[in-house]
Design a protein around this motif. Structure first.
Motif, PDB file in Angstrom:
ATOM      1  N   ARG A 116       0.831  -1.204   0.000  1.00 31.21           N
ATOM      2  CA  ARG A 116       0.000   0.000   0.000  1.00 31.21           C
ATOM      3  C   ARG A 116       0.871   1.263   0.000  1.00 31.21           C
ATOM      4  NH1 ARG A 116      -3.125  -2.859  -1.688  1.00 31.21           N
ATOM      5  NH2 ARG A 116      -5.114  -3.570  -0.822  1.00 31.21           N
ATOM      6  N   ALA A 117       1.958   1.236   0.756  1.00 26.64           N
ATOM      7  CA  ALA A 117       2.849   2.403   0.790  1.00 26.64           C
ATOM      8  C   ALA A 117       3.444   2.671  -0.589  1.00 26.64           C
ATOM      9  CB  ALA A 117       3.954   2.178   1.817  1.00 26.64           C
ATOM     10  N   GLU A 118       3.907   1.617  -1.247  1.00 20.52           N
ATOM     11  CA  GLU A 118       4.497   1.782  -2.576  1.00 20.52           C
ATOM     12  C   GLU A 118       3.459   2.272  -3.578  1.00 20.52           C
ATOM     13  OE1 GLU A 118       6.307  -1.924  -3.553  1.00 20.52           O
ATOM     14  OE2 GLU A 118       7.699  -1.866  -1.855  1.00 20.52           O
ATOM     15  N   GLU A 119       2.247   1.718  -3.509  1.00 21.84           N
ATOM     16  CA  GLU A 119       1.186   2.136  -4.422  1.00 21.84           C
ATOM     17  C   GLU A 119       0.829   3.609  -4.225  1.00 21.84           C
ATOM     18  OE1 GLU A 119      -1.058  -2.230  -4.238  1.00 21.84           O
ATOM     19  OE2 GLU A 119      -1.929  -0.467  -3.268  1.00 21.84           O
ATOM     20  N   ALA A 120       0.678   3.992  -2.957  1.00 24.16           N
ATOM     21  CA  ALA A 120       0.251   5.366  -2.664  1.00 24.16           C
ATOM     22  C   ALA A 120       1.270   6.382  -3.156  1.00 24.16           C
ATOM     23  CB  ALA A 120       0.021   5.526  -1.160  1.00 24.16           C
ATOM     24  N   VAL A 121       2.543   6.108  -2.916  1.00 21.51           N
ATOM     25  CA  VAL A 121       3.596   7.029  -3.355  1.00 21.51           C
ATOM     26  C   VAL A 121       3.648   7.089  -4.879  1.00 21.51           C
ATOM     27  CG1 VAL A 121       6.090   7.426  -3.408  1.00 21.51           C
ATOM     28  CG2 VAL A 121       4.970   6.773  -1.261  1.00 21.51           C
ATOM     29  N   GLY A 122       3.601   5.931  -5.527  1.00 18.79           N
ATOM     30  CA  GLY A 122       3.685   5.893  -6.977  1.00 18.79           C
ATOM     31  C   GLY A 122       2.508   6.564  -7.663  1.00 18.79           C
ATOM     32  N   LEU A 123       1.323   6.346  -7.129  1.00 11.28           N
ATOM     33  CA  LEU A 123       0.115   6.914  -7.719  1.00 11.28           C
ATOM     34  C   LEU A 123       0.148   8.435  -7.699  1.00 11.28           C
ATOM     35  CD1 LEU A 123      -2.716   6.146  -8.842  1.00 11.28           C
ATOM     36  CD2 LEU A 123      -3.552   6.279  -6.493  1.00 11.28           C
ATOM     37  N   SER A 124       0.468   8.988  -6.541  1.00 19.38           N
ATOM     38  CA  SER A 124       0.532  10.438  -6.411  1.00 19.38           C
ATOM     39  C   SER A 124       1.666  11.028  -7.243  1.00 19.38           C
ATOM     40  CB  SER A 124       0.716  10.827  -4.948  1.00 19.38           C
ATOM     41  OG  SER A 124       1.002  12.191  -4.811  1.00 19.38           O
ATOM     42  N   THR A 125       2.833  10.406  -7.177  1.00 16.61           N
ATOM     43  CA  THR A 125       3.986  10.920  -7.913  1.00 16.61           C
ATOM     44  C   THR A 125       3.702  11.008  -9.402  1.00 16.61           C
ATOM     45  OG1 THR A 125       5.511  10.035  -6.249  1.00 16.61           O
ATOM     46  CG2 THR A 125       6.425  10.529  -8.421  1.00 16.61           C
TER      47      THR A 125
END
Length: 248
Positions: A116-125
């Motif tokens: 979830r952490a990786e997804e959240a950062v990647g999505l926003s970035t």
């Protein structure tokens, strides 16, 4: 936050579990027995009530129903990829007003939380970089992240992590640890830290973190005031006022 909005939010959280359990039963009846909780998480409808509550805030702020997109319609251009779907988009007058992601964890907390952490950062970035490059015009989209975690005993116990010779951020360390198995703070605390830092690093404008049990009579817990739904809704309202002044 108005009592009726908070009540609707709590009921939507409870509805998440009702729908999730219903999906699991339907798939099992059809003989589609998936590993772990996959049978319950592949139906795609469990977040509908929460999405409707979030959408209602935008509607209350003057954005028409047709400006709010869900599911397959909620797709934006990207920077590292051509397009990416979000859970909720608000598009008004040709302007991307907001994008909201709804995520949850009901089991396998260690692996899922890291994902979830990786997804959240990647999505926003991806979206914010596309905005920087002029894809969405001059008005910066509002980004929101709502994270629901099952309120079970495992979530409140200290956790472990992969070994490393380098120092781990002290905020993640359990001060009462006696061995590597409980070296790290609980999954619930880790989720709280993640959601707070997503906002601190300006990857999202607001984040909401919720703990909830499957029991419909149990309390819907918001462990941190700064990550409560009240702040989340207030942030939406502030951005809505700004956008209306820019595009109308």
């Amino acid at each position: 936050m108005a009592d009726n909005l908070y009540g609707a939010f709590e009921e939507a959280v409870r509805d998440y579990w009702r729908v999730l359990d219903g999906q699991g039963r339907k798939q099992l009846e059809r003989g589609a027995v998936d590993q772990g909780r996959r049978a319950q998480s592949t139906g795609g409808k469990q977040f509908d009530s929460l999405a409707a509550v979030v959408a209602q805030i935008f509607q209350d702020e003057g954005f028409p129903e047709e400006s709010i997109q869900f599911g397959r319609r909620a797709v934006v251009p990207g920077y590292y990829r051509p397009t990416k779907a979000w859970d909720i988009l608000v598009v008004h007058g040709g302007t991307l007003v907001a994008a909201v992601e709804l995520k949850s964890i009901a089991s396998s907390f260690g692996n899922n939380l890291s994902n979830r952490a990786e997804e959240a950062v990647g999505l926003s970035t991806d979206l914010l970089t596309a905005y920087r490059e002029g894809v969405f015009g001059t008005v910066k989209p509002w980004l929101g992240y709502l994270f629901l975690m099952a309120d079970v005993e495992e979530v409140h116990r200290p956790s472990g992590t992969s070994s490393t010779d380098l120092s781990i951020d002290e905020e993640f360390l359990n001060p009462h640890s006696r061995n590597s198995r409980d070296r790290i703070v609980s999954y619930g605390k880790r989720a709280e830290i993640m959601c707070r830092r997503l906002v601190l690093e300006q990857l999202y404008d607001a984040s909401c973190f919720v703990l909830s049990s499957r029991d419909p009579e149990s309390e819907v817990v918001q462990p941190a005031a700064d990550l409560g739904f009240g702040n989340f809704a207030a942030s939406i309202r502030g951005h809505a006022t700004y956008v209306r002044s820019m595009v109308e």
